[in-house]
Design a protein around this motif. Structure first.
Motif, PDB file in Angstrom:
ATOM      1  N   LYS A   1       0.701  -1.304  -0.211  1.00 22.78           N
ATOM      2  CA  LYS A   1      -0.019   0.259  -0.233  1.00 22.78           C
ATOM      3  C   LYS A   1       0.929   1.421  -0.105  1.00 22.78           C
ATOM      4  CE  LYS A   1      -3.869   2.167   2.224  1.00 22.78           C
ATOM      5  NZ  LYS A   1      -5.024   2.012   4.253  1.00 22.78           N
TER       6      LYS A   1
ATOM      7  N   GLU B   1       2.490   1.623  -3.341  1.00 23.17           N
ATOM      8  CA  GLU B   1       1.426   2.426  -4.901  1.00 23.17           C
ATOM      9  C   GLU B   1       0.462   3.504  -4.709  1.00 23.17           C
ATOM     10  OE1 GLU B   1      -0.813  -0.906  -4.691  1.00 23.17           O
ATOM     11  OE2 GLU B   1       0.101  -2.558  -5.759  1.00 23.17           O
ATOM     12  N   GLU B   2       0.792   3.764  -3.132  1.00 21.46           N
ATOM     13  CA  GLU B   2      -0.053   4.919  -2.600  1.00 21.46           C
ATOM     14  C   GLU B   2       0.598   6.258  -1.955  1.00 21.46           C
ATOM     15  OE1 GLU B   2      -3.522   4.415  -0.332  1.00 21.46           O
ATOM     16  OE2 GLU B   2      -3.832   2.757  -1.212  1.00 21.46           O
ATOM     17  N   GLN B   3       0.651   7.261  -2.333  1.00 23.86           N
ATOM     18  CA  GLN B   3       1.397   8.534  -1.489  1.00 23.86           C
ATOM     19  C   GLN B   3       1.192   8.946  -0.507  1.00 23.86           C
ATOM     20  OE1 GLN B   3       4.651   9.460  -2.942  1.00 23.86           O
ATOM     21  NE2 GLN B   3       4.555   8.328  -4.300  1.00 23.86           N
TER      22      GLN B   3
END
Length: 744
Positions: free
Chosen positions: A533, A536-538
């Protein structure tokens, strides 16, 4: 004259002439110099012609001799070709004859081999009979070497007799004889093990016997069982020898024994079991020992933790002892064969070493939270607002020091793989910590509720509330920095474990696969999902509950500050609806004819104006220097009646605007509560509102839209009221109509 230029392929006569005529003689008399050059060239041409004639004459004289030599060479070449053809025929004939002879020789050799094999089989059959008949006598003699030689001979004979009808019976008899020999050797072998003579001639003799009999696996089994029993017995002695010693002492002593055994048996295994992997033999030995300890390490750790007040720190101390054992084994294996660090038996060894800790690491979050909450209870609190605010201000650095220590414990216990447990523990801890601030805000509310109205101008409570808001902002600011730090730390752990390059082949050290070693399958999956996670996510918030709790505290603190200011303004503004002036109708009075500027604002609004003008000086102590904590708190407080939270980067301007808007809205609400106002009183109200707007302007603020609409509707004449009310809030329009008794 230089004639070399004439032999060049790119000879240019013009260039040569120009170059030649550059000399001093040519410049003095060109015609005479040219005549001389022409004469010289003619002389040279004549010499070249003579040389060519001589060369041509010599060539003509040598041509017949060359022709005769070429003819002789041709004749010799033909003779050589004839001789080579003759030799080739002879070679082919010899090859043909030799091939037939070789076939005959091969057949004869095959017959010879078959006869030799048959002879050998007959001899071995006779040898088996002889050896089988004499074997009982050899066993009765007790000579182990002689028995071993006899059995090896029978073993070799049996290999030749694989096709005989009673082959299986003979194999069974041979295995029984080997078992009898092994039973004879075993006591002596154990005696050799007991005397630590594993590498003496006696032990090597036993090794050779087992190897010749193809029973090295049995020798390895005897060795394994002996060493296992020795180590298990030593553990039992350590536990029973001195009951006053702690588990830490037991582990230190036993790990010293394990390492001593590992290093001492490294050389012994290489000589005693040359065909086996030393690392595999010793790894399997330690796995078996650690699995069968009595009492087990898991039982000892469970029992030890029940006696501890600080169970988490005790668990870390035990694991650090185990870490030293693992590190020593890793260094030893790497020095012998680095590739073994990723072998199946080493992976099993590492998992077995840390197996007793996995159930406790699974409960790490609750252990850590209990430890942190216990630390929180050491912080002092007070029922006095000033003391409580001061103590909470001092507690911020201590609390984040507790958090830093918690992360250090997480690294020591899980090497970073337990970050999810740490985050859960911090969530519970910080939410618990936020309760102290809620208590402080309740103290403010209670103080504000029961405050003596005679002390209404006391600004100390306002400044104390701002101080509390600043402290909450400091916590929130540090909490946001903590989230950024932990995000990067977790990503770094993922990089070390290879989560960010799963398709790349990379060297894996079993001692460093902490997620496999320390986490149960469910915890490992959860940790992998978190790292994925983050990859993939900032914007992944790691502490949502505690962050939300402190943002809610910021909001509550903002309401508290504005309520404190509003309460003091309400003392004057709440008089507005009940003022008799609005309903008085003084007939014949000249007040209606007086110009607007001749009216003075009433006392209530001048009191509010003066109150507003004093707010900046009470905010000033908090803005003498950059105050990011207060700015963070105000940014997240959602203070009521602010148009935009970040409309101003200046804390004082932002706070003053919010407070003024709250007072403005309160003023509007009280004006709209006036039931009736006469035409004469409207001018006075307009004057009061104008004064209030002037105060706002002096503070660099603008009146709210509702106040501007209200002022516009009050100024509108009855005949133009409908036109003036267009585009304005209908609720406001209807209330003004009712107040002024205008027809709808």
């Amino acid at each position: 004259m230089d004639l070399a230029a004439f032999s060049n392929d790119d000879f240019d006569p013009k260039e040569w002439i120009n170059k030649t005529f550059q000399c001093s003689e040519a410049r003095e008399n060109k015609e005479e110099f040219a005549t001389t050059i022409v004469a010289k060239l003619q002389s040279f041409i004549q010499e070249v012609n003579i040389s060519l004639e001589k060369t041509a004459e010599q060539v003509n004289q040598n041509i017949p001799r060359i022709a005769r030599e070429i003819e002789v060479m041709q004749n010799e070449a033909k003779l050589l070709q004839h001789q080579m053809n003759s030799v080739k025929g002879d070679v082919m004939k010899v090859e043909h004859d030799a091939s037939q002879a070789m076939q005959t020789l091969l057949k004869i050799d095959h017959v010879k081999s078959c006869m030799q094999e048959a002879s050998k089989a007959l001899r071995e059959a006779d040898n088996w009979t002889t050896l089988s008949a004499d074997v009982e006598e050899i066993f009765d003699s007790g000579d182990i070497n002689a028995i071993a030689m006899k059995l090896v001979g029978m073993q070799n004979s049996l290999e030749i007799l694989a096709d005989v009808p009673d082959y299986q019976e003979r194999c069974f008899r041979l295995e029984n004889l080997k078992d009898r020999l092994e039973a004879m050797i075993s006591p002596r072998l154990i005696a050799a093990f007991n005397t630590q003579s594993l590498v003496t001639d006696v032990a090597l003799m036993y090794m050779k016997i087992f190897k010749d009999l193809r029973r090295l696996s049995t020798l390895q089994k005897h060795y394994h069982n002996f060493q296992k029993n020795q180590l298990i017995q030593q553990w039992k002695q350590i536990v029973e020898c001195d009951p006053e010693e702690t588990l830490i002492d037991w582990l230190n002593n036993f790990h010293d024994i394990l390492l001593s055994t590992w290093h001492s048996q490294m050389t012994c295994c290489q000589q005693l079991l040359p065909d086996s992997s030393v690392i595999q033999v010793l790894s399997e030995l330690l796995v078996d020992v650690l699995t069968n300890l009595d009492p087990s390490l898991a039982f000892c750790i469970d029992a030890g933790m029940k006696l501890q007040s600080n169970r988490l720190q005790y668990l870390i101390e035990l694991k650090q002892i185990t870490d030293r054992l693992a590190k020593s084994l890793e260094i030893s294996i790497h020095s012998v064969e680095p590739k073994e660090l990723n072998s199946a038996h080493v992976i099993l060894l590492v998992k077995t070493i840390y197996a007793p800790y996995r159930p406790h690491i699974e409960k790490y979050d609750s252990l850590e939270e209990q430890h942190l909450v216990a630390s929180l209870k050491t912080l002092s609190m007070s029922e006095d607002i000033i003391d409580c605010a001061r103590l909470l201000g001092d507690s911020v650095s201590k609390v984040f020091c507790f958090i830093q220590e918690a992360e250090s414990r997480c690294q020591q216990l899980t090497q970073g793989c337990g970050y999810i447990g740490l985050l859960r523990a911090l969530e519970g801890f910080l939410v618990e910590y936020s309760g102290n601030f809620r208590c402080l805000l309740r103290l403010f509310r209670n103080k504000m509720q029961f405050k003596d109205e005679n002390q209404i101008d006391d600004w100390s409570l306002f400044q104390q509330s701002l101080q509390a808001t600043q402290i909450i902002g400091e916590v929130l600011m540090q909490l946001e920095n903590l989230v950024i730090l932990y995000t990067e730390n977790i990503r770094e752990v993922g990089r070390k474990l290879g989560y960010y390059s799963p398709t790349e082949e990379h060297y894996v050290n079993a001692f460093h696969t902490y997620d496999d070693v320390l986490l149960c399958p469910g915890a490992k999956r959860e940790f992998q999902q978190l790292i994925t996670k983050l990859q993939e996510e900032q914007n992944v918030h790691l502490l949502p509950n505690s962050t939300a709790a402190f943002k809610k505290l910021c909001s509550d603190a903002g309401y508290l500050v504005s309520d404190l200011v509003l309460k003091q303004a309400q003392v004057h503004l709440q008089k507005v609806p009940q003022m008799k002036l609005w309903a008085e109708d003084i007939s014949g009075s000249v007040i209606a004819d007086l110009p607007q500027f001749s009216l003075s604002p009433q006392e209530y609004i001048t009191e509010v104006g003066q109150y507003l003008m004093t707010i900046p000086q009470h905010i000033e102590p908090f803005i003498l220097r950059d105050n990011p904590a207060l700015h963070t708190a105000l940014k997240n407080c959602n203070m009521p009646h602010s148009v935009e939270q970040d409309s101003s980067s200046n804390v004082a301007d932002y706070l003053l605007e919010c407070l003024a808007r709250r007072i403005t809205d309160c003023y509007c609400e009280n004006i709209l509560r006036i039931s009736y106002i006469t035409a004469n009183a409207i001018n006075q109200l307009i004057t009061d509102i104008g004064y209030f707007c002037d105060v706002l302007d002096d503070l660099g603020l603008f009146p709210s839209a509702d106040l501007q609409h209200l002022l516009s509707l009050l100024k509108a004449k009855p005949e133009t009221f409908e036109t003036e009310s267009k585009g304005k809030p209908q609720v406001l329009v209807r209330k003004i109509q009712t107040m002024r008794k205008l027809r709808t």
